[in-house]
Scaffold this motif. Structure first.
Motif, PDB file in Angstrom:
ATOM      1  N   PRO A  71      13.567  17.712  -6.931  1.00  0.00           N
ATOM      2  CA  PRO A  71      12.877  16.647  -7.655  1.00  0.00           C
ATOM      3  C   PRO A  71      12.802  15.318  -6.906  1.00  0.00           C
ATOM      4  O   PRO A  71      12.053  14.435  -7.288  1.00  0.00           O
ATOM      5  CB  PRO A  71      13.709  16.494  -8.933  1.00  0.00           C
ATOM      6  N   PHE A  72      13.523  15.166  -5.797  1.00  0.00           N
ATOM      7  CA  PHE A  72      13.538  13.903  -5.058  1.00  0.00           C
ATOM      8  C   PHE A  72      12.600  13.899  -3.863  1.00  0.00           C
ATOM      9  O   PHE A  72      12.509  12.906  -3.151  1.00  0.00           O
ATOM     10  CB  PHE A  72      14.967  13.572  -4.594  1.00  0.00           C
ATOM     11  N   VAL A  73      11.874  14.987  -3.621  1.00  0.00           N
ATOM     12  CA  VAL A  73      10.917  15.053  -2.517  1.00  0.00           C
ATOM     13  C   VAL A  73       9.748  15.944  -2.940  1.00  0.00           C
ATOM     14  O   VAL A  73       9.939  16.898  -3.692  1.00  0.00           O
ATOM     15  CB  VAL A  73      11.582  15.561  -1.206  1.00  0.00           C
ATOM     16  N   ASP A  74       8.545  15.613  -2.475  1.00  0.00           N
ATOM     17  CA  ASP A  74       7.364  16.391  -2.839  1.00  0.00           C
ATOM     18  C   ASP A  74       7.047  17.492  -1.836  1.00  0.00           C
ATOM     19  O   ASP A  74       6.625  18.577  -2.215  1.00  0.00           O
ATOM     20  CB  ASP A  74       6.130  15.488  -2.960  1.00  0.00           C
ATOM     21  N   ALA A  75       7.199  17.189  -0.538  1.00  0.00           N
ATOM     22  CA  ALA A  75       6.730  18.131   0.469  1.00  0.00           C
ATOM     23  C   ALA A  75       7.585  18.107   1.724  1.00  0.00           C
ATOM     24  O   ALA A  75       8.175  17.082   2.069  1.00  0.00           O
ATOM     25  CB  ALA A  75       5.280  17.831   0.831  1.00  0.00           C
ATOM     26  N   PHE A  76       7.615  19.259   2.380  1.00  0.00           N
ATOM     27  CA  PHE A  76       8.191  19.404   3.719  1.00  0.00           C
ATOM     28  C   PHE A  76       7.049  19.706   4.669  1.00  0.00           C
ATOM     29  O   PHE A  76       6.137  20.464   4.327  1.00  0.00           O
ATOM     30  CB  PHE A  76       9.149  20.596   3.802  1.00  0.00           C
ATOM     31  N   LEU A  77       7.105  19.132   5.855  1.00  0.00           N
ATOM     32  CA  LEU A  77       6.235  19.537   6.951  1.00  0.00           C
ATOM     33  C   LEU A  77       7.146  20.085   8.028  1.00  0.00           C
ATOM     34  O   LEU A  77       8.051  19.391   8.496  1.00  0.00           O
ATOM     35  CB  LEU A  77       5.411  18.367   7.496  1.00  0.00           C
ATOM     36  N   LEU A  78       6.943  21.350   8.402  1.00  0.00           N
ATOM     37  CA  LEU A  78       7.732  22.006   9.437  1.00  0.00           C
ATOM     38  C   LEU A  78       6.851  22.213  10.654  1.00  0.00           C
ATOM     39  O   LEU A  78       5.743  22.749  10.535  1.00  0.00           O
ATOM     40  CB  LEU A  78       8.233  23.377   8.954  1.00  0.00           C
ATOM     41  N   VAL A  79       7.323  21.777  11.819  1.00  0.00           N
ATOM     42  CA  VAL A  79       6.571  21.978  13.056  1.00  0.00           C
ATOM     43  C   VAL A  79       7.531  22.365  14.174  1.00  0.00           C
ATOM     44  O   VAL A  79       8.728  22.108  14.093  1.00  0.00           O
ATOM     45  CB  VAL A  79       5.758  20.727  13.476  1.00  0.00           C
ATOM     46  N   MET A  95       0.836  -1.186   0.000  1.00  0.00           N
ATOM     47  CA  MET A  95       0.000   0.000   0.000  1.00  0.00           C
ATOM     48  C   MET A  95       0.876   1.243   0.000  1.00  0.00           C
ATOM     49  O   MET A  95       1.832   1.346   0.749  1.00  0.00           O
ATOM     50  CB  MET A  95      -0.874  -0.003   1.257  1.00  0.00           C
ATOM     51  N   THR A  96       0.574   2.174  -0.861  1.00  0.00           N
ATOM     52  CA  THR A  96       1.277   3.451  -0.841  1.00  0.00           C
ATOM     53  C   THR A  96       0.253   4.552  -0.628  1.00  0.00           C
ATOM     54  O   THR A  96      -0.869   4.496  -1.137  1.00  0.00           O
ATOM     55  CB  THR A  96       2.049   3.699  -2.148  1.00  0.00           C
ATOM     56  N   LEU A  97       0.638   5.521   0.127  1.00  0.00           N
ATOM     57  CA  LEU A  97      -0.223   6.655   0.404  1.00  0.00           C
ATOM     58  C   LEU A  97       0.269   7.857  -0.381  1.00  0.00           C
ATOM     59  O   LEU A  97       1.472   8.045  -0.537  1.00  0.00           O
ATOM     60  CB  LEU A  97      -0.201   7.004   1.891  1.00  0.00           C
ATOM     61  N   SER A  98      -0.649   8.685  -0.830  1.00  0.00           N
ATOM     62  CA  SER A  98      -0.259   9.911  -1.522  1.00  0.00           C
ATOM     63  C   SER A  98       0.463  10.836  -0.538  1.00  0.00           C
ATOM     64  O   SER A  98       0.362  10.684   0.686  1.00  0.00           O
ATOM     65  CB  SER A  98      -1.492  10.616  -2.086  1.00  0.00           C
ATOM     66  N   THR A  99       1.169  11.796  -1.092  1.00  0.00           N
ATOM     67  CA  THR A  99       1.881  12.763  -0.255  1.00  0.00           C
ATOM     68  C   THR A  99       0.907  13.520   0.650  1.00  0.00           C
ATOM     69  O   THR A  99       1.199  13.748   1.821  1.00  0.00           O
ATOM     70  CB  THR A  99       2.684  13.743  -1.127  1.00  0.00           C
ATOM     71  N   ILE A 100      -0.255  13.880   0.123  1.00  0.00           N
ATOM     72  CA  ILE A 100      -1.250  14.601   0.931  1.00  0.00           C
ATOM     73  C   ILE A 100      -1.734  13.724   2.079  1.00  0.00           C
ATOM     74  O   ILE A 100      -1.888  14.190   3.212  1.00  0.00           O
ATOM     75  CB  ILE A 100      -2.435  15.085   0.064  1.00  0.00           C
ATOM     76  N   GLU A 101      -1.956  12.438   1.827  1.00  0.00           N
ATOM     77  CA  GLU A 101      -2.361  11.524   2.902  1.00  0.00           C
ATOM     78  C   GLU A 101      -1.255  11.396   3.950  1.00  0.00           C
ATOM     79  O   GLU A 101      -1.530  11.400   5.152  1.00  0.00           O
ATOM     80  CB  GLU A 101      -2.708  10.145   2.336  1.00  0.00           C
ATOM     81  N   GLN A 102      -0.013  11.309   3.496  1.00  0.00           N
ATOM     82  CA  GLN A 102       1.112  11.240   4.432  1.00  0.00           C
ATOM     83  C   GLN A 102       1.198  12.522   5.259  1.00  0.00           C
ATOM     84  O   GLN A 102       1.386  12.470   6.481  1.00  0.00           O
ATOM     85  CB  GLN A 102       2.426  11.025   3.680  1.00  0.00           C
ATOM     86  N   LEU A 103       1.049  13.668   4.601  1.00  0.00           N
ATOM     87  CA  LEU A 103       1.058  14.950   5.313  1.00  0.00           C
ATOM     88  C   LEU A 103      -0.047  15.009   6.347  1.00  0.00           C
ATOM     89  O   LEU A 103       0.163  15.475   7.474  1.00  0.00           O
ATOM     90  CB  LEU A 103       0.876  16.107   4.326  1.00  0.00           C
ATOM     91  N   SER A 104      -1.213  14.537   5.981  1.00  0.00           N
ATOM     92  CA  SER A 104      -2.351  14.549   6.884  1.00  0.00           C
ATOM     93  C   SER A 104      -2.089  13.713   8.137  1.00  0.00           C
ATOM     94  O   SER A 104      -2.345  14.151   9.269  1.00  0.00           O
ATOM     95  CB  SER A 104      -3.584  14.036   6.145  1.00  0.00           C
TER      96      SER A 104
END
Length: 125
Positions: A34-42, A1-10
């Motif tokens: 090009p090797f990563v879609d998103a950063f989450l900063l907290v 199973m793979t999750l989309s980037t948005i699902e992973q971010l969520s």
């Protein structure tokens, strides 16, 4: 199973929120990196908080089937980098977030609005 980037971010944002993270910002860095879609900063308010947030985010994504590719800095509690491939999560103590200023460094990247949801919701639905 793979999750989309948005699902992973969520999932990551929900886990961070559960453990007291503040000032969450998700950035679309797919154009310059090009090797990563998103950063989450907290931000965590203490060393213990930073470590707890990082641990909870990693556990939640691992439980959802997303493998951790690399982990750095978590033990010291001042910052943590969690690399999940398409998503990289940065957990900072307040001072380190100001010092590294990734928000400013990547300010030309679009902000992603993330619907916060638990991993259980993703795997159940």
């Amino acid at each position: 199973m793979t999750l989309s980037t948005i699902e992973q971010l969520s999932i990551a944002a929900a886990a961070a929120d559960r453990t007291g993270a503040e000032d969450a910002v998700a950035l679309d860095v797919s154009r310059p990196l090009p090797f990563v879609d998103a950063f989450l900063l907290v931000t965590g308010r203490s060393e213990r908080g930073v470590s707890a947030i990082a641990r909870e985010v990693e556990d939640a994504l691992n439980d959802a089937g997303v493998r951790t590719l690399r982990r750095e800095g978590r033990e010291a509690g001042r910052w943590a980098l969690l690399d999940f491939g398409d998503l990289v999560v940065h957990v900072f103590h307040e001072e380190e977030r100001s010092f590294y200023a990734l928000d400013r460094l990547w300010s030309d990247c679009p902000v992603i609005t993330v619907p916060v949801r638990d991993a259980a919701e993703t795997t159940a639905g």
